[in-house]
Design an enzyme around this catalytic site. Structure first.
Site, short mmCIF file in Angstrom:
data_model
loop_
_atom_site.label_atom_id
_atom_site.label_comp_id
_atom_site.label_asym_id
_atom_site.label_seq_id
_atom_site.Cartn_x
_atom_site.Cartn_y
_atom_site.Cartn_z
N ASN A 26 49.07 23.98 50.40
CA ASN A 26 48.41 23.89 49.10
C ASN A 26 49.35 22.92 48.13
O ASN A 26 50.05 23.30 47.08
CB ASN A 26 48.38 25.29 48.23
CG ASN A 26 49.46 26.22 48.47
OD1 ASN A 26 50.36 25.99 48.92
ND2 ASN A 26 49.80 27.01 47.43
N ASP A 35 57.97 33.26 51.71
CA ASP A 35 56.83 32.60 50.51
C ASP A 35 57.50 32.12 49.46
O ASP A 35 57.30 32.02 48.29
CB ASP A 35 55.97 33.86 50.14
CG ASP A 35 54.85 33.17 49.50
OD1 ASP A 35 54.38 32.14 49.67
OD2 ASP A 35 54.13 34.17 48.60
N HIS A 87 52.32 37.89 53.95
CA HIS A 87 53.00 38.75 53.02
C HIS A 87 52.21 39.94 52.76
O HIS A 87 51.50 40.23 51.66
CB HIS A 87 52.93 37.95 51.71
CG HIS A 87 51.95 36.78 51.57
ND1 HIS A 87 50.42 37.36 51.47
CD2 HIS A 87 51.88 35.71 51.06
CE1 HIS A 87 49.78 36.20 50.91
NE2 HIS A 87 50.39 35.16 50.64
N HIS A 103 58.66 27.52 40.44
CA HIS A 103 58.04 26.89 39.52
C HIS A 103 59.10 26.85 38.45
O HIS A 103 59.82 27.40 38.74
CB HIS A 103 57.06 27.88 38.94
CG HIS A 103 55.73 28.28 39.90
ND1 HIS A 103 54.68 27.36 40.06
CD2 HIS A 103 55.56 29.32 40.61
CE1 HIS A 103 54.02 27.86 41.02
NE2 HIS A 103 54.56 29.15 41.54
N HIS A 159 56.84 27.11 50.27
CA HIS A 159 56.13 26.06 49.46
C HIS A 159 57.31 25.13 49.04
O HIS A 159 57.75 25.69 47.93
CB HIS A 159 55.13 26.76 48.42
CG HIS A 159 54.41 27.85 49.05
ND1 HIS A 159 52.83 27.52 48.92
CD2 HIS A 159 54.49 29.12 49.30
CE1 HIS A 159 52.16 28.65 49.67
NE2 HIS A 159 53.19 29.54 49.67
N PHE A 160 57.32 24.07 49.50
CA PHE A 160 58.52 23.12 49.03
C PHE A 160 57.90 22.03 48.03
O PHE A 160 58.49 21.22 47.50
CB PHE A 160 59.04 22.38 50.12
CG PHE A 160 60.14 23.60 50.82
CD1 PHE A 160 60.53 24.58 50.46
CD2 PHE A 160 60.73 22.99 52.10
CE1 PHE A 160 61.17 25.54 51.04
CE2 PHE A 160 61.71 23.81 52.65
CZ PHE A 160 61.87 25.01 52.04
#
Length: 445
Positions: A94, A310, A236, A314, A62-63
């Site tokens: 997402n 994964d 996962h 944040h 998730h970049f």
């Protein structure tokens, strides 16, 4: 880019370890041999004592671009990936806007074309109401379809059973699924909130996002894949119980249902919540030490096919919120391969198996063209590893935009010294090339 000759390597490839030289010409591996002579037009890199492996292919990252770029973006996170020997990634839908239309998908490709340091593809997000758009998607357009069968960051929950079955019946692509049962999680969360309010102890996380929630969802998705003939890849896997759902009696190429495990579920356990707190809050949750050992066993006996990250950054401010407000996910691409190599040093897994699970198998599973192996005629995506060059993870050497790592303070015995992306030396001894030679992935489907 010209020619580069990698001399005196110890090559790890296709279940063999052997000495040799590798000649790169432009973006391709031109020749592999015991000894290759050089000329004045060829740059020679002598890697005596080091190991040469195919570049790692990470099938789940998730970049955060577009829309969440205060956490990370395609440029910063792909740069960190290259520092970790990862030369190819598959990014998740997402974001904001979500990658749930063909236009949004192509917009991401356009950003990556100019920004990415590593080769790239994206997963197209299935939702409760975009089936018709998904039907228009060419099977070679991207790496596959992603379904969130449990809610997570960005809340792309797909919970309409009729729609899920239609998606399974209407795509030839690999369907990668986040499997956690939403009703179970919501009931558990309500019970813990009633007891603690918003400040739920972090060690309750694996009881809220429980073994039962994972197993219910995974088993349901697998049953549906068997019913419909869909090609399902369960992302996962986090519990030992789920590993019983997968086969190891046929080759990967013949499997219709496959599984991935992530670095954090192989490394951490519930015992680490006390020291790491919400820094190791992931969905699915890190669970027991027994689960961790059973995941390792399934990885080693081929019920689990792929190791991924994964990677999901944040900010530290976001992670330091109370439990109910602290987001799940953490940055991992820079440290995934060094962490796996620690398990080589401890005798848990062979180098050949690390390469199989992190390089060869993702290429096979997603039918990626000319990547994932050290072969003549393949793209020159390579990583050079020094197995005896210890280092410690500190804020000063963390490359993620978010500036922290769950491995901060950990020491690793192995270091990635060079990373080649399509024959371009993208990373060398802690220094990055600012040139970008990454490519959009193509597929043999």
């Amino acid at each position: 880019m010209g020619r580069i000759l990698i001399k005196n390597a110890t090559i790890v490839n296709e279940n063999k370890i052997f000495p040799g030289d590798v000649l790169l010409e432009d973006d391709i591996i031109l020749k592999i041999d015991d000894s290759i002579p050089s000329d004045q037009a060829t740059r020679v890199i002598d890697v005596a004592g080091k190991y040469l492996i195919p570049g790692v292919i990470d099938d789940q990252v998730h970049f955060r671009e577009p829309g969440l770029t205060h956490k990370g973006n395609i440029a910063t996170e792909s740069r960190a990936a290259v520092a970790g020997g990862i030369t190819t990634y598959m990014e998740q839908p997402n974001t904001n806007p979500q990658t749930t239309t063909i236009d949004a998908l192509e917009a991401k490709f356009e950003v990556a074309r100019g920004a990415s340091f590593a080769n790239y593809s994206f997963l197209f997000g299935g939702t409760n109401d975009n089936l018709e758009e998904l039907k228009k998607l060419d099977k070679n357009a991207c790496s596959g379809v992603k379904l969130f069968l449990g809610s997570s960051t960005g809340n792309m929950l797909v919970d309409n059973e009729e729609v899920i079955e239609k998606i399974f019946r209407n795509t030839e692509m690999v369907i990668s699924a986040h499997c956690e049962d939403e009703a179970t999680i919501r009931a558990n969360m309500a019970a813990y909130k009633e007891r603690y309010g918003d400040d739920i102890p972090i060690n309750c996380h694996p009881m809220i996002r429980s073994e039962e929630a994972c197993y219910l969802s995974s088993s349901r998705a697998i049953a549906l894949a068997k019913k419909t003939g869909a090609r399902l890849h369960v992302f996962h896997v986090s519990t030992g119980k789920e590993t019983q759902l997968f086969r190891n009696d046929i080759p990967l190429e013949e499997k219709k249902i496959t599984a991935e495990v992530c670095i954090h579920h192989l490394w951490f356990s519930e015992e680490d919540y006390e020291s790491k707190g919400t820094l190791i809050k992931w969905n699915p949750a890190v669970k027991t030490a027994t689960d961790r050992e059973q995941l390792w066993q399934a990885l080693l006996d081929d019920r689990i096919d792929v190791v991924a990250t994964d990677h999901a950054p944040h900010t530290i401010e976001e992670k330091n919120n109370p439990y109910t407000a602290a987001p799940s996910g953490g940055p991992l691409v820079q440290h995934a391969l060094p962490a796996m190599l620690e398990n080589y040093h401890s005798g848990k897994i062979a180098l050949e198996r690390i390469v199989e699970k992190m390089c060869h198998n993702p290429a096979k599973l997603f039918q990626i063209k000319k990547r994932g192996f050290i072969r003549e005629g393949y793209y020159a995506d390579l990583a050079i590893v020094d197995l005896q060059d210890p280092w410690r993870v500190t804020k000063d050497n963390i490359a993620y935009k978010c500036g922290w790592s769950p491995f901060e303070g950990s020491s690793f015995k192995s270091r990635i010294t060079h990373t080649f992306v399509n024959g371009h030396l993208a990373y060398e001894n802690g220094q990055f090339s600012e040139e970008r030679k990454a490519m959009r992935l193509t597929f043999n489907r």
